[in-house]
Scaffold this motif. Structure first.
Motif, mmCIF file in Angstrom:
data_model
loop_
_atom_site.group_PDB
_atom_site.id
_atom_site.type_symbol
_atom_site.label_atom_id
_atom_site.label_comp_id
_atom_site.label_asym_id
_atom_site.label_seq_id
_atom_site.Cartn_x
_atom_site.Cartn_y
_atom_site.Cartn_z
ATOM 1 N N ARG A 233 0.821 -1.205 0.000
ATOM 2 C CA ARG A 233 0.000 0.000 0.000
ATOM 3 C C ARG A 233 0.855 1.255 0.000
ATOM 4 N NH1 ARG A 233 -1.263 3.938 3.104
ATOM 5 N NH2 ARG A 233 -0.053 3.125 4.858
ATOM 6 N N ALA A 234 0.423 2.254 -0.763
ATOM 7 C CA ALA A 234 1.000 3.592 -0.690
ATOM 8 C C ALA A 234 -0.155 4.567 -0.583
ATOM 9 C CB ALA A 234 1.859 3.899 -1.911
ATOM 10 N N GLU B 50 -4.065 3.788 -1.371
ATOM 11 C CA GLU B 50 -5.133 4.259 -0.497
ATOM 12 C C GLU B 50 -4.526 4.675 0.838
ATOM 13 O OE1 GLU B 50 -8.233 4.625 -1.335
ATOM 14 O OE2 GLU B 50 -8.333 3.469 -3.205
ATOM 15 N N SER B 51 -5.227 5.537 1.549
ATOM 16 C CA SER B 51 -4.757 5.975 2.859
ATOM 17 C C SER B 51 -4.861 4.849 3.878
ATOM 18 C CB SER B 51 -5.576 7.175 3.337
ATOM 19 O OG SER B 51 -5.269 7.482 4.683
ATOM 20 N N GLY B 52 -3.807 4.685 4.667
ATOM 21 C CA GLY B 52 -3.825 3.700 5.729
ATOM 22 C C GLY B 52 -4.682 4.120 6.900
ATOM 23 N N ALA B 53 -5.200 5.355 6.870
ATOM 24 C CA ALA B 53 -6.044 5.856 7.946
ATOM 25 C C ALA B 53 -7.499 5.461 7.752
ATOM 26 C CB ALA B 53 -5.938 7.375 8.039
ATOM 27 N N SER B 54 -7.799 4.801 6.630
ATOM 28 C CA SER B 54 -9.160 4.360 6.352
ATOM 29 C C SER B 54 -9.211 2.844 6.235
ATOM 30 C CB SER B 54 -9.670 4.989 5.048
ATOM 31 O OG SER B 54 -10.904 4.417 4.667
ATOM 32 N N LEU C 83 -7.453 -4.450 0.282
ATOM 33 C CA LEU C 83 -7.331 -5.079 1.593
ATOM 34 C C LEU C 83 -8.586 -5.892 1.901
ATOM 35 C CD1 LEU C 83 -5.959 -5.557 4.312
ATOM 36 C CD2 LEU C 83 -6.937 -3.398 5.109
ATOM 37 N N LEU C 84 -9.751 -5.328 1.620
ATOM 38 C CA LEU C 84 -10.998 -6.032 1.882
ATOM 39 C C LEU C 84 -11.133 -7.254 0.969
ATOM 40 C CD1 LEU C 84 -13.430 -3.000 2.350
ATOM 41 C CD2 LEU C 84 -12.319 -4.392 4.125
ATOM 42 N N ARG C 85 -10.649 -7.138 -0.257
ATOM 43 C CA ARG C 85 -10.679 -8.287 -1.173
ATOM 44 C C ARG C 85 -9.762 -9.398 -0.669
ATOM 45 N NH1 ARG C 85 -8.304 -10.104 -6.097
ATOM 46 N NH2 ARG C 85 -6.761 -8.439 -6.089
ATOM 47 N N LEU C 86 -8.597 -9.003 -0.145
ATOM 48 C CA LEU C 86 -7.670 -9.987 0.423
ATOM 49 C C LEU C 86 -8.328 -10.729 1.586
ATOM 50 C CD1 LEU C 86 -3.939 -9.256 1.385
ATOM 51 C CD2 LEU C 86 -5.373 -10.847 2.614
ATOM 52 N N LEU C 87 -8.961 -9.970 2.479
ATOM 53 C CA LEU C 87 -9.603 -10.578 3.634
ATOM 54 C C LEU C 87 -10.722 -11.522 3.208
ATOM 55 C CD1 LEU C 87 -9.785 -7.453 5.975
ATOM 56 C CD2 LEU C 87 -8.230 -9.393 6.169
ATOM 57 N N ARG D 108 -2.864 2.742 9.711
ATOM 58 C CA ARG D 108 -2.672 4.034 10.383
ATOM 59 C C ARG D 108 -4.024 4.423 10.975
ATOM 60 N NH1 ARG D 108 2.088 6.722 9.534
ATOM 61 N NH2 ARG D 108 3.396 6.088 7.786
ATOM 62 N N LEU D 109 -4.771 3.374 11.325
ATOM 63 C CA LEU D 109 -6.153 3.525 11.757
ATOM 64 C C LEU D 109 -6.260 4.074 13.175
ATOM 65 C CD1 LEU D 109 -7.292 0.019 10.489
ATOM 66 C CD2 LEU D 109 -7.879 2.202 9.408
ATOM 67 N N ASP D 110 -7.426 4.668 13.461
ATOM 68 C CA ASP D 110 -7.699 5.028 14.844
ATOM 69 C C ASP D 110 -8.003 3.737 15.620
ATOM 70 O OD1 ASP D 110 -10.377 4.291 14.317
ATOM 71 O OD2 ASP D 110 -10.954 6.339 13.903
ATOM 72 N N GLU D 111 -8.108 3.860 16.931
ATOM 73 C CA GLU D 111 -8.228 2.662 17.776
ATOM 74 C C GLU D 111 -9.448 1.809 17.415
ATOM 75 O OE1 GLU D 111 -7.892 1.521 22.524
ATOM 76 O OE2 GLU D 111 -8.579 3.512 21.937
ATOM 77 N N LYS D 112 -10.590 2.450 17.188
ATOM 78 C CA LYS D 112 -11.809 1.704 16.881
ATOM 79 C C LYS D 112 -11.667 0.916 15.586
ATOM 80 C CE LYS D 112 -16.782 2.334 16.099
ATOM 81 N NZ LYS D 112 -17.892 3.327 16.019
#
Length: 214
Positions: free
Chosen positions: A8-9, A42-46, A52-56, A75-79
């Motif tokens: 990811r970048a 894509e941003s790692g904050a989202s 990523l969702l396709r991988l999962l 780079r997500l928030d805690e939740k």
């Protein structure tokens, strides 16, 4: 166990494939192969990242994801971070990160002692949480510094918004349009994504064509 590479970048101007070779070589040294790649800008904050969702969704129970650093995954928030961890837990997916040595134990499934295995998992989970928190703080600090810099520039009348890297764009144009290199080769030489190569090459080619007509 299948191993999937996730790269990811944050922006289209960055080359998400930059670490692909390092991950490939690392896995091969361990005697494994990467079954597939999931690459996105894509941003790692989202958490709303299509690849990523396709991988999962594609991964089966017990498979593994390999990344260069934890901040490539989060780079997500805690939740949101704990929501992602829950998704990983549901399929018992292992996360292997080059910057997290405790995660490399996934390549050694011969551990049969239940207590030892549980301790390693606990330590690995704690380290992932810590690195994810650091990645989030780094993201927030950079955003704060950026906002402060923009505010100061505006107050001084110097803010012009994001400026294109003209030297980089010229190099892309020369390699792709003038020298007829492929999109992938141009991307590698300029360390940008293929999408950026296409966008910049087309823009500059059109601009040059207009100048020639006038």
């Amino acid at each position: 166990m299948y191993i999937f590479g996730y790269l990811r970048a944050s922006t289209s101007d960055q080359n998400a494939k930059r670490a692909q070779r390092a991950l490939q070589e690392f896995v091969q040294q361990k005697g494994f192969r990467i079954a597939g790649w999931y690459i996105e800008n894509e941003s790692g904050a989202s958490l709303q990242r299509p690849e990523l969702l396709r991988l999962l969704d594609d991964a089966a129970i017990g498979d593994a994801i390999i990344i260069e650093q934890i901040d490539r995954l989060s780079r997500l928030d805690e939740k949101s971070w704990f929501a992602l961890k829950e998704m990983l837990h549901e399929k018992e997916l292992k996360v292997i990160s080059l910057d997290l040595p405790t995660s490399h134990i996934a390549f050694s499934p011969q551990i049969t002692d239940e207590f030892t295995g549980s301790m390693i998992k606990a330590i690995n989970s704690m380290m992932m949480d810590m690195l994810a928190a650091i990645a989030r703080k780094d993201y927030q600090d950079r955003r704060r510094r950026q906002a402060e810099g923009i505010k100061k520039a505006k107050e001084e009348g110097k803010y012009r918004g994001r400026q294109a890297d003209l030297e980089l764009h010229e190099k892309i144009y020369q390699l792709r349009v003038v020298n007829k290199l492929s999109i992938s080769d141009t991307a590698k030489l300029t360390n940008v994504s293929g999408r950026t190569v296409i966008r910049v090459a087309n823009k500059w080619a059109n601009e040059r064509a207009v100048k020639c007509d006038t």
